[in-house]
Design a protein around this motif. Structure first.
Motif, PDB file in Angstrom:
ATOM      1  N   THR A   1      51.756  65.548 -10.250  1.00  0.00           N
ATOM      2  CA  THR A   1      52.086  65.885 -11.632  1.00  0.00           C
ATOM      3  C   THR A   1      53.004  64.841 -12.234  1.00  0.00           C
ATOM      4  O   THR A   1      52.807  64.408 -13.371  1.00  0.00           O
ATOM      5  CB  THR A   1      52.753  67.281 -11.689  1.00  0.00           C
ATOM      6  N   GLU A   2      54.008  64.424 -11.480  1.00  0.00           N
ATOM      7  CA  GLU A   2      54.929  63.395 -11.968  1.00  0.00           C
ATOM      8  C   GLU A   2      54.217  62.065 -12.176  1.00  0.00           C
ATOM      9  O   GLU A   2      54.491  61.351 -13.141  1.00  0.00           O
ATOM     10  CB  GLU A   2      56.096  63.232 -11.008  1.00  0.00           C
ATOM     11  N   GLN A   3      53.289  61.736 -11.288  1.00  0.00           N
ATOM     12  CA  GLN A   3      52.534  60.487 -11.439  1.00  0.00           C
ATOM     13  C   GLN A   3      51.633  60.544 -12.672  1.00  0.00           C
ATOM     14  O   GLN A   3      51.532  59.565 -13.419  1.00  0.00           O
ATOM     15  CB  GLN A   3      51.700  60.205 -10.184  1.00  0.00           C
ATOM     16  N   ASP A   4      50.996  61.687 -12.905  1.00  0.00           N
ATOM     17  CA  ASP A   4      50.177  61.852 -14.111  1.00  0.00           C
ATOM     18  C   ASP A   4      51.035  61.713 -15.365  1.00  0.00           C
ATOM     19  O   ASP A   4      50.622  61.107 -16.350  1.00  0.00           O
ATOM     20  CB  ASP A   4      49.466  63.207 -14.107  1.00  0.00           C
ATOM     21  N   PHE A   5      52.235  62.280 -15.311  1.00  0.00           N
ATOM     22  CA  PHE A   5      53.149  62.180 -16.442  1.00  0.00           C
ATOM     23  C   PHE A   5      53.564  60.725 -16.663  1.00  0.00           C
ATOM     24  O   PHE A   5      53.564  60.244 -17.796  1.00  0.00           O
ATOM     25  CB  PHE A   5      54.388  63.048 -16.195  1.00  0.00           C
ATOM     26  N   ALA A   6      53.871  60.028 -15.593  1.00  0.00           N
ATOM     27  CA  ALA A   6      54.271  58.617 -15.709  1.00  0.00           C
ATOM     28  C   ALA A   6      53.117  57.780 -16.250  1.00  0.00           C
ATOM     29  O   ALA A   6      53.326  56.888 -17.094  1.00  0.00           O
ATOM     30  CB  ALA A   6      54.722  58.079 -14.349  1.00  0.00           C
ATOM     31  N   ASP A   7      51.893  58.052 -15.810  1.00  0.00           N
ATOM     32  CA  ASP A   7      50.732  57.341 -16.325  1.00  0.00           C
ATOM     33  C   ASP A   7      50.553  57.610 -17.818  1.00  0.00           C
ATOM     34  O   ASP A   7      50.230  56.706 -18.589  1.00  0.00           O
ATOM     35  CB  ASP A   7      49.464  57.739 -15.568  1.00  0.00           C
ATOM     36  N   LEU A   8      50.748  58.858 -18.227  1.00  0.00           N
ATOM     37  CA  LEU A   8      50.628  59.218 -19.625  1.00  0.00           C
ATOM     38  C   LEU A   8      51.678  58.504 -20.467  1.00  0.00           C
ATOM     39  O   LEU A   8      51.380  57.958 -21.530  1.00  0.00           O
ATOM     40  CB  LEU A   8      50.768  60.731 -19.808  1.00  0.00           C
TER      41      LEU A   8
ATOM     42  N   SER B   1      54.652  72.367 -16.364  1.00  0.00           N
ATOM     43  CA  SER B   1      53.635  72.216 -15.322  1.00  0.00           C
ATOM     44  C   SER B   1      54.250  72.354 -13.937  1.00  0.00           C
ATOM     45  O   SER B   1      53.647  72.949 -13.042  1.00  0.00           O
ATOM     46  CB  SER B   1      52.897  70.890 -15.474  1.00  0.00           C
ATOM     47  N   GLN B   2      55.457  71.843 -13.748  1.00  0.00           N
ATOM     48  CA  GLN B   2      56.116  71.998 -12.452  1.00  0.00           C
ATOM     49  C   GLN B   2      56.551  73.449 -12.217  1.00  0.00           C
ATOM     50  O   GLN B   2      56.478  73.948 -11.090  1.00  0.00           O
ATOM     51  CB  GLN B   2      57.296  71.047 -12.333  1.00  0.00           C
TER      52      GLN B   2
ATOM     53  N   LEU C   1      55.817  78.632  -9.422  1.00  0.00           N
ATOM     54  CA  LEU C   1      55.541  80.067  -9.473  1.00  0.00           C
ATOM     55  C   LEU C   1      54.279  80.416  -8.697  1.00  0.00           C
ATOM     56  O   LEU C   1      54.214  81.460  -8.038  1.00  0.00           O
ATOM     57  CB  LEU C   1      55.425  80.537 -10.918  1.00  0.00           C
ATOM     58  N   PHE C   2      53.284  79.552  -8.753  1.00  0.00           N
ATOM     59  CA  PHE C   2      52.059  79.795  -7.998  1.00  0.00           C
ATOM     60  C   PHE C   2      52.335  79.807  -6.497  1.00  0.00           C
ATOM     61  O   PHE C   2      51.899  80.719  -5.783  1.00  0.00           O
ATOM     62  CB  PHE C   2      51.006  78.731  -8.334  1.00  0.00           C
ATOM     63  N   VAL C   3      53.076  78.822  -6.015  1.00  0.00           N
ATOM     64  CA  VAL C   3      53.370  78.737  -4.583  1.00  0.00           C
ATOM     65  C   VAL C   3      54.234  79.919  -4.139  1.00  0.00           C
ATOM     66  O   VAL C   3      53.972  80.546  -3.104  1.00  0.00           O
ATOM     67  CB  VAL C   3      54.047  77.391  -4.231  1.00  0.00           C
ATOM     68  N   CYS C   4      55.243  80.257  -4.930  1.00  0.00           N
ATOM     69  CA  CYS C   4      56.105  81.395  -4.577  1.00  0.00           C
ATOM     70  C   CYS C   4      55.332  82.704  -4.569  1.00  0.00           C
ATOM     71  O   CYS C   4      55.538  83.556  -3.703  1.00  0.00           O
ATOM     72  CB  CYS C   4      57.293  81.479  -5.529  1.00  0.00           C
ATOM     73  N   THR C   5      54.437  82.880  -5.524  1.00  0.00           N
ATOM     74  CA  THR C   5      53.625  84.098  -5.579  1.00  0.00           C
ATOM     75  C   THR C   5      52.698  84.179  -4.375  1.00  0.00           C
ATOM     76  O   THR C   5      52.539  85.245  -3.770  1.00  0.00           O
ATOM     77  CB  THR C   5      52.803  84.138  -6.884  1.00  0.00           C
ATOM     78  N   ALA C   6      52.078  83.063  -4.019  1.00  0.00           N
ATOM     79  CA  ALA C   6      51.186  83.060  -2.854  1.00  0.00           C
ATOM     80  C   ALA C   6      51.951  83.405  -1.577  1.00  0.00           C
ATOM     81  O   ALA C   6      51.482  84.214  -0.760  1.00  0.00           O
ATOM     82  CB  ALA C   6      50.513  81.697  -2.718  1.00  0.00           C
ATOM     83  N   LEU C   7      53.131  82.822  -1.405  1.00  0.00           N
ATOM     84  CA  LEU C   7      53.920  83.116  -0.203  1.00  0.00           C
ATOM     85  C   LEU C   7      54.422  84.560  -0.213  1.00  0.00           C
ATOM     86  O   LEU C   7      54.446  85.216   0.832  1.00  0.00           O
ATOM     87  CB  LEU C   7      55.093  82.146  -0.092  1.00  0.00           C
ATOM     88  N   ALA C   8      54.815  85.061  -1.372  1.00  0.00           N
ATOM     89  CA  ALA C   8      55.276  86.448  -1.454  1.00  0.00           C
ATOM     90  C   ALA C   8      54.146  87.421  -1.121  1.00  0.00           C
ATOM     91  O   ALA C   8      54.372  88.429  -0.441  1.00  0.00           O
ATOM     92  CB  ALA C   8      55.834  86.733  -2.847  1.00  0.00           C
ATOM     93  N   CYS C   9      52.947  87.104  -1.581  1.00  0.00           N
ATOM     94  CA  CYS C   9      51.803  87.962  -1.251  1.00  0.00           C
ATOM     95  C   CYS C   9      51.503  87.920   0.243  1.00  0.00           C
ATOM     96  O   CYS C   9      51.176  88.948   0.852  1.00  0.00           O
ATOM     97  CB  CYS C   9      50.575  87.551  -2.042  1.00  0.00           C
TER      98      CYS C   9
ATOM     99  N   GLU D   1      61.205  65.472 -26.328  1.00  0.00           N
ATOM    100  CA  GLU D   1      61.406  66.834 -25.838  1.00  0.00           C
ATOM    101  C   GLU D   1      60.074  67.501 -25.525  1.00  0.00           C
ATOM    102  O   GLU D   1      59.955  68.237 -24.539  1.00  0.00           O
ATOM    103  CB  GLU D   1      62.175  67.660 -26.862  1.00  0.00           C
ATOM    104  N   VAL D   2      59.076  67.244 -26.344  1.00  0.00           N
ATOM    105  CA  VAL D   2      57.747  67.820 -26.107  1.00  0.00           C
ATOM    106  C   VAL D   2      57.179  67.293 -24.795  1.00  0.00           C
ATOM    107  O   VAL D   2      56.640  68.060 -23.987  1.00  0.00           O
ATOM    108  CB  VAL D   2      56.795  67.508 -27.282  1.00  0.00           C
ATOM    109  N   TYR D   3      57.302  65.999 -24.565  1.00  0.00           N
ATOM    110  CA  TYR D   3      56.818  65.422 -23.310  1.00  0.00           C
ATOM    111  C   TYR D   3      57.558  66.018 -22.111  1.00  0.00           C
ATOM    112  O   TYR D   3      56.939  66.393 -21.115  1.00  0.00           O
ATOM    113  CB  TYR D   3      56.987  63.900 -23.311  1.00  0.00           C
ATOM    114  N   MET D   4      58.873  66.097 -22.185  1.00  0.00           N
ATOM    115  CA  MET D   4      59.640  66.623 -21.060  1.00  0.00           C
ATOM    116  C   MET D   4      59.356  68.105 -20.837  1.00  0.00           C
ATOM    117  O   MET D   4      59.256  68.559 -19.697  1.00  0.00           O
ATOM    118  CB  MET D   4      61.137  66.407 -21.286  1.00  0.00           C
ATOM    119  N   ARG D   5      59.222  68.859 -21.925  1.00  0.00           N
ATOM    120  CA  ARG D   5      58.916  70.281 -21.802  1.00  0.00           C
ATOM    121  C   ARG D   5      57.566  70.485 -21.113  1.00  0.00           C
ATOM    122  O   ARG D   5      57.411  71.394 -20.291  1.00  0.00           O
ATOM    123  CB  ARG D   5      58.920  70.941 -23.181  1.00  0.00           C
ATOM    124  N   SER D   6      56.590  69.626 -21.417  1.00  0.00           N
ATOM    125  CA  SER D   6      55.281  69.768 -20.773  1.00  0.00           C
ATOM    126  C   SER D   6      55.368  69.478 -19.277  1.00  0.00           C
ATOM    127  O   SER D   6      54.726  70.150 -18.471  1.00  0.00           O
ATOM    128  CB  SER D   6      54.254  68.857 -21.438  1.00  0.00           C
TER     129      SER D   6
END
Length: 123
Positions: A112-119, A46-47, A52-60, A37-42
């Protein structure tokens, strides 16, 4: 043999202890244990942060255009090739910006998914 030439081997008392079974992280995730659960929550966090970053940038960007035209009324009346500048910006700038942000988001999400898979594979 002399006392000086004699070798002494020092070992840890734990070397003879049975090794604890070690489960791979994928098994932890599949079995939905606390560690899984800790791994999946992380990964989800991150996603979510990226989204939220992309949506905020587009909203601005989209929300900032009316503000720009309100603060600079001359821009509203400006025409480019006979078309009002606000329309040119909305049709010519906003949609390519959406496509660019979507492309960047997908690329970062895959990274991000690739980094998670590598981890997970490393564990």
């Amino acid at each position: 043999m002399t006392d000086r030439a004699r070798r002494v081997t020092i070992t840890s008392p734990r070397t003879r202890a049975p090794a604890r079974p070690r489960y791979p992280v994928t098994q932890e995730i599949d079995e939905q244990t606390r560690l899984g659960e800790v791994y999946m929550r992380s990964l989800i966090r991150s996603q979510l942060r990226l989204a939220l970053f992309v949506c905020t940038a587009l909203a601005c960007l989209v929300g900032g255009l009316p503000l720009v035209f309100m603060l600079a009324p001359r821009l509203r009346d400006t025409r480019l090739l006979g078309v009002p500048l606000p329309w040119v910006l909305l049709a010519g700038l906003i949609y390519p910006m959406f496509v660019g942000c979507a492309w960047w988001y997908v690329r970062q999400a895959e990274r991000t998914e690739q980094d998670f898979a590598d981890l997970v594979d490393r564990q």
